[in-house]
Design an enzyme around this catalytic site. Structure first.
Site, PDB file in Angstrom:
ATOM      1  N   SER A 258      83.293  29.375 -40.120  1.00  0.00           N
ATOM      2  CA  SER A 258      82.265  28.320 -40.107  1.00  0.00           C
ATOM      3  C   SER A 258      82.876  26.920 -39.935  1.00  0.00           C
ATOM      4  O   SER A 258      82.515  25.974 -40.635  1.00  0.00           O
ATOM      5  CB  SER A 258      81.409  28.373 -41.381  1.00  0.00           C
ATOM      6  OG  SER A 258      80.759  29.618 -41.490  1.00  0.00           O
TER       7      SER A 258
ATOM      8  N   ASP B 251      80.924  29.832 -50.706  1.00  0.00           N
ATOM      9  CA  ASP B 251      79.629  30.203 -50.122  1.00  0.00           C
ATOM     10  C   ASP B 251      78.833  31.086 -51.081  1.00  0.00           C
ATOM     11  O   ASP B 251      79.402  31.814 -51.892  1.00  0.00           O
ATOM     12  CB  ASP B 251      79.881  30.937 -48.790  1.00  0.00           C
ATOM     13  CG  ASP B 251      78.655  30.918 -47.885  1.00  0.00           C
ATOM     14  OD1 ASP B 251      77.675  30.209 -48.203  1.00  0.00           O
ATOM     15  OD2 ASP B 251      78.676  31.619 -46.852  1.00  0.00           O
TER      16      ASP B 251
ATOM     17  N   SER C  85      79.816  20.944 -44.690  1.00  0.00           N
ATOM     18  CA  SER C  85      80.294  20.985 -43.306  1.00  0.00           C
ATOM     19  C   SER C  85      79.544  19.972 -42.440  1.00  0.00           C
ATOM     20  O   SER C  85      78.478  19.476 -42.818  1.00  0.00           O
ATOM     21  CB  SER C  85      80.121  22.390 -42.728  1.00  0.00           C
ATOM     22  OG  SER C  85      78.756  22.630 -42.434  1.00  0.00           O
TER      23      SER C  85
ATOM     24  N   ARG D  22      67.587  26.149 -55.010  1.00  0.00           N
ATOM     25  CA  ARG D  22      68.949  26.195 -54.446  1.00  0.00           C
ATOM     26  C   ARG D  22      69.868  25.167 -55.102  1.00  0.00           C
ATOM     27  O   ARG D  22      71.072  25.400 -55.258  1.00  0.00           O
ATOM     28  CB  ARG D  22      68.894  25.969 -52.930  1.00  0.00           C
ATOM     29  CG  ARG D  22      68.264  27.122 -52.173  1.00  0.00           C
ATOM     30  CD  ARG D  22      68.177  26.808 -50.677  1.00  0.00           C
ATOM     31  NE  ARG D  22      69.495  26.607 -50.093  1.00  0.00           N
ATOM     32  CZ  ARG D  22      70.289  27.588 -49.639  1.00  0.00           C
ATOM     33  NH1 ARG D  22      69.870  28.840 -49.686  1.00  0.00           N
ATOM     34  NH2 ARG D  22      71.467  27.318 -49.127  1.00  0.00           N
TER      35      ARG D  22
ATOM     36  N   ASN E  28      76.157  21.199 -42.029  1.00  0.00           N
ATOM     37  CA  ASN E  28      75.242  21.299 -43.178  1.00  0.00           C
ATOM     38  C   ASN E  28      74.168  20.208 -43.199  1.00  0.00           C
ATOM     39  O   ASN E  28      73.191  20.302 -43.949  1.00  0.00           O
ATOM     40  CB  ASN E  28      76.007  21.314 -44.506  1.00  0.00           C
ATOM     41  CG  ASN E  28      76.716  22.626 -44.784  1.00  0.00           C
ATOM     42  OD1 ASN E  28      77.773  22.658 -45.393  1.00  0.00           O
ATOM     43  ND2 ASN E  28      76.138  23.746 -44.344  1.00  0.00           N
TER      44      ASN E  28
HETATM   45  C1  IPE Z   1      80.114  27.043 -44.901  1.00  0.00           C
HETATM   46  O1  IPE Z   1      79.011  27.655 -45.454  1.00  0.00           O
HETATM   47  C2  IPE Z   1      80.195  25.610 -45.338  1.00  0.00           C
HETATM   48  C3  IPE Z   1      80.506  25.397 -46.744  1.00  0.00           C
HETATM   49  C4  IPE Z   1      80.806  26.315 -47.621  1.00  0.00           C
HETATM   50  C5  IPE Z   1      80.508  24.018 -47.169  1.00  0.00           C
HETATM   51  P1  IPE Z   1      77.636  27.776 -44.667  1.00  0.00           P
HETATM   52  O2  IPE Z   1      76.735  28.543 -45.569  1.00  0.00           O
HETATM   53  O3  IPE Z   1      77.181  26.457 -44.227  1.00  0.00           O
HETATM   54  O4  IPE Z   1      78.064  28.629 -43.402  1.00  0.00           O
HETATM   55  P2  IPE Z   1      77.208  29.547 -42.419  1.00  0.00           P
HETATM   56  O5  IPE Z   1      76.025  28.748 -41.981  1.00  0.00           O
HETATM   57  O6  IPE Z   1      76.792  30.767 -43.200  1.00  0.00           O
HETATM   58  O7  IPE Z   1      78.148  29.904 -41.327  1.00  0.00           O
HETATM   59  C1  IPE Z   2      77.581  27.043 -50.042  1.00  0.00           C
HETATM   60  O1  IPE Z   2      76.485  27.771 -50.488  1.00  0.00           O
HETATM   61  C2  IPE Z   2      77.486  25.588 -50.385  1.00  0.00           C
HETATM   62  C3  IPE Z   2      77.245  24.690 -49.246  1.00  0.00           C
HETATM   63  C4  IPE Z   2      77.245  25.028 -48.006  1.00  0.00           C
HETATM   64  C5  IPE Z   2      77.006  23.282 -49.563  1.00  0.00           C
HETATM   65  P1  IPE Z   2      75.201  27.959 -49.573  1.00  0.00           P
HETATM   66  O2  IPE Z   2      74.241  26.846 -49.865  1.00  0.00           O
HETATM   67  O3  IPE Z   2      75.569  28.106 -48.156  1.00  0.00           O
HETATM   68  O4  IPE Z   2      74.610  29.311 -50.146  1.00  0.00           O
HETATM   69  P2  IPE Z   2      73.941  30.478 -49.314  1.00  0.00           P
HETATM   70  O5  IPE Z   2      74.898  30.876 -48.238  1.00  0.00           O
HETATM   71  O6  IPE Z   2      72.666  29.958 -48.750  1.00  0.00           O
HETATM   72  O7  IPE Z   2      73.728  31.573 -50.320  1.00  0.00           O
HETATM   73 MG    MG Z   3      76.045  29.703 -47.006  1.00  0.00          MG
END
Ligand code: IPE
Ligand code: IPE
Ligand code: MG
Length: 240
Positions: free
Chosen positions: A196, A21, A66, A34, A69
Site C-alpha cells: 500500500s 492495519d 498514507s 471506526r 488515506n
Molecule cells: C495502509 O492501510 C495505510 C496505513 C496503515 C496508514 P490502508 O488500509 O489504507 O491500505 P489499503 O487501502 O487496504 O491498501
Molecule cells: C489502519 O486501519 C489505520 C489507518 C489507515 C489510518 P484501517 O482504518 O485501514 O482499518 P481497516 O483496514 O479499515 O480495518
Molecule cells: Mg486498512
C-alpha cells in the site's frame, strides 16, 4: 540478540517497519465507530514502541496515514487528525527515553496546529539517538521518491551535481528516511498482503511478515512471533 530473558527477542531487525492495519475492522467487530479503532491502535503503538525499545530496535517506522488515506470520509479524517494531535502531546515523553522522532511525508496538508507540533517534536528530539521512531504521515513511497527526484533535479539545475553523479546513495540521501538504514523487516497486520505504497525504495530487500491479527490486538507476544520468524529467514541480498 540472543539471550534467555523472556523479553529478549531471538533476532531483532535494525529497522522495523509496521503497517498498522485493521483498526476499522477491530471497531466494527465490537459495534464501535471506526475512530475508536484508531484510538485502540494508538495504544498498541505505544505498547509496541516500548517493546521495541527494550529489545534494541534502533529504527522503528510506523505507517500512520498514507497519501491515499485522504480519500476517507471527512468524519474519519477529522477523528484521525484529532487523535494525532492528542497523541503527539503524550509522545513528548518519548524524549525521556532518548527517542528521536521524525515524520516521513509532506506536512503541508495537516492543520497548522498539528504541523507546528510535528515540527517542534522533531526539533526537540533531534539530539537523541538511542532509538529513532519515524511516523509516516501523509506518506507514500512514490511521493518519497518523487520528492527526492525533484531535489536532485534542483541541485543539477543549479550546477551542484551532474546527472551522472546520481547513484543509490545520493538518492537515498534525499528520501524522507535519509540517514536511516533500509528496512529489514516489515510487519503488516490484519491479513492484507500488500505494501500500500509504504517504503517502496527502502523495502528493496526487506523481509515481510503478515499476520491476521488486527493492529489494536497486536502485542508483545505477537511481536515476538514476528521476530522469531524473522530470525529464521535467510537473507541473501542477491548473493548465494
Ligand atoms: C495502509 O492501510 C495505510 C496505513 C496503515 C496508514 P490502508 O488500509 O489504507 O491500505 P489499503 O487501502 O487496504 O491498501
Ligand atoms: C489502519 O486501519 C489505520 C489507518 C489507515 C489510518 P484501517 O482504518 O485501514 O482499518 P481497516 O483496514 O479499515 O480495518
Ligand atoms: Mg486498512
Amino acid at each position: 540478540m540472543a539471550g534467555s530473558d523472556n523479553n529478549t527477542a531471538p533476532c531483532v531487525p535494525v529497522h522495523l517497519g509496521i503497517i498498522m492495519d485493521g483498526n476499522g475492522r477491530w471497531a466494527k467487530k465490537r459495534g464501535l465507530p471506526r475512530s475508536m479503532g484508531h484510538k485502540a491502535g494508538a495504544e498498541a503503538l505505544r505498547c509496541i514502541t516500548d517493546c521495541c525499545r527494550r529489545w534494541g530496535v534502533r529504527y522503528l517506522t510506523y505507517y500512520a496515514f498514507s497519501t491515499e488515506n485522504w480519500k476517507r470520509p471527512k468524519e474519519e479524517i477529522d477523528a484521525l487528525m484529532k487523535l494525532f494531535d492528542e497523541y503527539l502531546d503524550e509522545a513528548f515523553t518519548l524524549e525521556k527515553e532518548q527517542t528521536r522522532i521524525i515524520f516521513l511525508g509532506d506536512k503541508a496538508p495537516f492543520p497548522e496546529k498539528l504541523r507546528a507540533k510535528m515540527e517542534k517534536l522533531e526539533k526537540t528530539s533531534e539530539k537523541y539517538d538511542s532509538m529513532t521512531v519515524m511516523l509516516a504521515m501523509n506518506y507514500g513511497g512514490r511521493d518519497d521518491i518523487i520528492h527526492a527526484a525533484k531535489r536532485l533535479a534542483e541541485y543539477a539545475a543549479e550546477g551542484d551535481i551532474t546527472p551522472s553523479d546520481i547513484d543509490e546513495k545520493m538518492l537515498s540521501g534525499q528520501l524522507y528516511t535519509k540517514g536511516a538504514p533500509d528496512a529489514d523487516l516489515i510487519i503488516r497486520t490484519s491479513g492484507e498482503q500488500r505494501l500500500s505504497n509504504f517504503l517502496l525504495w527502502q523495502a528493496a530487500y526487506a523481509e515481510f511478515y503478515f499476520t491476521d491479527v488486527l493492529w489494536p490486538d497486536f502485542n508483545e507476544k505477537e511481536l515476538k512471533k514476528a521476530f522469531e520468524e524473522y530470525a529464521k529467514r535467510n537473507r541473501r541480498f542477491g548473493g548465494v
